[in-house]
Design a protein around this motif. Structure first.
Motif, PDB file in Angstrom:
ATOM      1  N   UNK A 187       0.833  -1.212   0.000  1.00 34.89           N
ATOM      2  CA  UNK A 187       0.000   0.000   0.000  1.00 34.89           C
ATOM      3  C   UNK A 187       0.866   1.260   0.000  1.00 34.89           C
ATOM      4  N   UNK A 188       1.955   1.237   0.753  1.00 42.08           N
ATOM      5  CA  UNK A 188       2.879   2.379   0.769  1.00 42.08           C
ATOM      6  C   UNK A 188       3.522   2.581  -0.594  1.00 42.08           C
ATOM      7  N   UNK A 189       3.941   1.475  -1.218  1.00 42.23           N
ATOM      8  CA  UNK A 189       4.569   1.557  -2.540  1.00 42.23           C
ATOM      9  C   UNK A 189       3.584   2.055  -3.586  1.00 42.23           C
ATOM     10  N   UNK A 190       2.341   1.628  -3.474  1.00 44.63           N
ATOM     11  CA  UNK A 190       1.306   2.055  -4.411  1.00 44.63           C
ATOM     12  C   UNK A 190       0.971   3.543  -4.225  1.00 44.63           C
ATOM     13  N   UNK A 191       1.070   4.021  -3.002  1.00 42.80           N
ATOM     14  CA  UNK A 191       0.756   5.425  -2.721  1.00 42.80           C
ATOM     15  C   UNK A 191       1.897   6.366  -3.106  1.00 42.80           C
ATOM     16  N   UNK A 192       3.146   5.934  -2.878  1.00 40.36           N
ATOM     17  CA  UNK A 192       4.236   6.888  -3.116  1.00 40.36           C
ATOM     18  C   UNK A 192       5.571   6.247  -3.473  1.00 40.36           C
ATOM     19  N   UNK A 193       5.563   4.997  -3.889  1.00 40.28           N
ATOM     20  CA  UNK A 193       6.816   4.313  -4.189  1.00 40.28           C
ATOM     21  C   UNK A 193       6.901   3.796  -5.601  1.00 40.28           C
ATOM     22  N   UNK A 194       7.589   2.674  -5.758  1.00 41.44           N
ATOM     23  CA  UNK A 194       7.834   2.094  -7.081  1.00 41.44           C
ATOM     24  C   UNK A 194       6.540   1.699  -7.782  1.00 41.44           C
ATOM     25  N   UNK A 195       5.567   1.175  -7.037  1.00 41.59           N
ATOM     26  CA  UNK A 195       4.299   0.781  -7.661  1.00 41.59           C
ATOM     27  C   UNK A 195       3.526   2.002  -8.149  1.00 41.59           C
ATOM     28  N   UNK A 196       3.632   3.106  -7.426  1.00 40.47           N
ATOM     29  CA  UNK A 196       3.001   4.350  -7.894  1.00 40.47           C
ATOM     30  C   UNK A 196       3.650   4.791  -9.199  1.00 40.47           C
ATOM     31  N   UNK A 197       4.969   4.656  -9.300  1.00 39.51           N
ATOM     32  CA  UNK A 197       5.687   5.009 -10.527  1.00 39.51           C
ATOM     33  C   UNK A 197       5.207   4.154 -11.696  1.00 39.51           C
ATOM     34  N   UNK A 198       5.046   2.855 -11.462  1.00 35.69           N
ATOM     35  CA  UNK A 198       4.542   1.974 -12.518  1.00 35.69           C
ATOM     36  C   UNK A 198       3.120   2.361 -12.926  1.00 35.69           C
ATOM     37  N   UNK A 199       2.271   2.632 -11.950  1.00 36.22           N
ATOM     38  CA  UNK A 199       0.879   2.981 -12.250  1.00 36.22           C
ATOM     39  C   UNK A 199       0.785   4.292 -13.029  1.00 36.22           C
ATOM     40  N   UNK A 200       1.744   5.169 -12.855  1.00 34.28           N
ATOM     41  CA  UNK A 200       1.729   6.445 -13.590  1.00 34.28           C
ATOM     42  C   UNK A 200       1.912   6.248 -15.086  1.00 34.28           C
ATOM     43  N   UNK A 201       2.354   5.062 -15.502  1.00 30.22           N
ATOM     44  CA  UNK A 201       2.583   4.762 -16.918  1.00 30.22           C
ATOM     45  C   UNK A 201       1.346   4.250 -17.635  1.00 30.22           C
ATOM     46  N   UNK A 202       0.306   3.905 -16.890  1.00 32.72           N
ATOM     47  CA  UNK A 202      -0.900   3.336 -17.484  1.00 32.72           C
ATOM     48  C   UNK A 202      -1.496   4.314 -18.489  1.00 32.72           C
ATOM     49  N   UNK A 203      -1.792   3.801 -19.681  1.00 30.36           N
ATOM     50  CA  UNK A 203      -2.385   4.615 -20.732  1.00 30.36           C
ATOM     51  C   UNK A 203      -1.937   4.155 -22.103  1.00 30.36           C
ATOM     52  N   UNK A 204      -2.289   4.947 -23.104  1.00 34.93           N
ATOM     53  CA  UNK A 204      -1.920   4.651 -24.491  1.00 34.93           C
ATOM     54  C   UNK A 204      -0.789   5.583 -24.918  1.00 34.93           C
ATOM     55  N   UNK A 205       0.132   5.020 -25.687  1.00 33.72           N
ATOM     56  CA  UNK A 205       1.350   5.722 -26.090  1.00 33.72           C
ATOM     57  C   UNK A 205       1.601   5.516 -27.581  1.00 33.72           C
ATOM     58  N   UNK A 206       2.286   6.462 -28.202  1.00 33.30           N
ATOM     59  CA  UNK A 206       2.664   6.360 -29.606  1.00 33.30           C
ATOM     60  C   UNK A 206       4.042   6.975 -29.770  1.00 33.30           C
TER      61      UNK A 206
END
Length: 165
Positions: A7-26
């Motif tokens: 939960x800590x990682x998802x809020x402000x750690x490595x997992x949060x960084x990974x989640x910030x990448x979610x989306x479509x890219x070109x």
């Protein structure tokens, strides 16, 4: 109530960084087979999705090489106990019928992950494959990969520069 490590990682750690990448890219993907000899440059698209409650992301991409379509999938995570980024990677060109598993370090702007591949037809030595993610900002990322021939220095093999759609 205290948060657990995930939960800590998802809020402000490595997992949060990974989640910030979610989306479509070109973007544009470049490919080299030899040092400083660009073989191909093409358009590419990627979709990054979250799975298993934010524990992992899936990086699906489509591109081409010398006019032939290719696609790939990478499941990327962060191993909290070992403090390492990890992935499993498959694609229709580089990996053939193999699955590469790799792990690596946190970097200032992303990660650097090292895996290996080979083929017994070419001997027992494995080749190294280092993948980097550089998060430039919320709208731009760069995936780069480096081939490491046994006993030689690494050379850039792939660079995919993506902008968020």
């Amino acid at each position: 109530m205290a948060q657990n490590k995930f939960e800590q990682s998802l809020a402000s750690g490595a997992h949060q960084k990974l989640q910030s990448l979610v989306g479509s890219w070109s973007g544009i993907t470049k490919t080299w087979f030899e040092k400083d000899v660009l073989v191909d440059e093409c358009l590419s698209t990627a979709k990054i999705s979250s799975i298993l409650g934010g524990r992992f992301i899936v990086y699906d991409y489509e591109s081409s090489l010398e006019g032939k379509p290719l696609e790939g999938k990478m499941i990327i995570g962060f191993d909290i106990p070992y403090q390492k980024f990890t992935f499993s990677w498959i694609d229709s060109f580089h990996m053939g019928t193999q699955i590469m598993h790799a792990k690596g370090e946190v970097t200032e702007k992303g990660f650097s992950i090292l895996g290996a591949y080979g083929n017994p037809e070419y001997g027992d030595q494995l080749f190294g494959w280092r993948t980097e993610l550089e998060i430039i900002n919320d709208e731009k990322i760069i995936f780069s990969a480096y081939n490491i021939m046994p006993g030689e220095e690494e050379t850039k093999a792939i660079e995919a520069v993506y902008k968020r759609l």
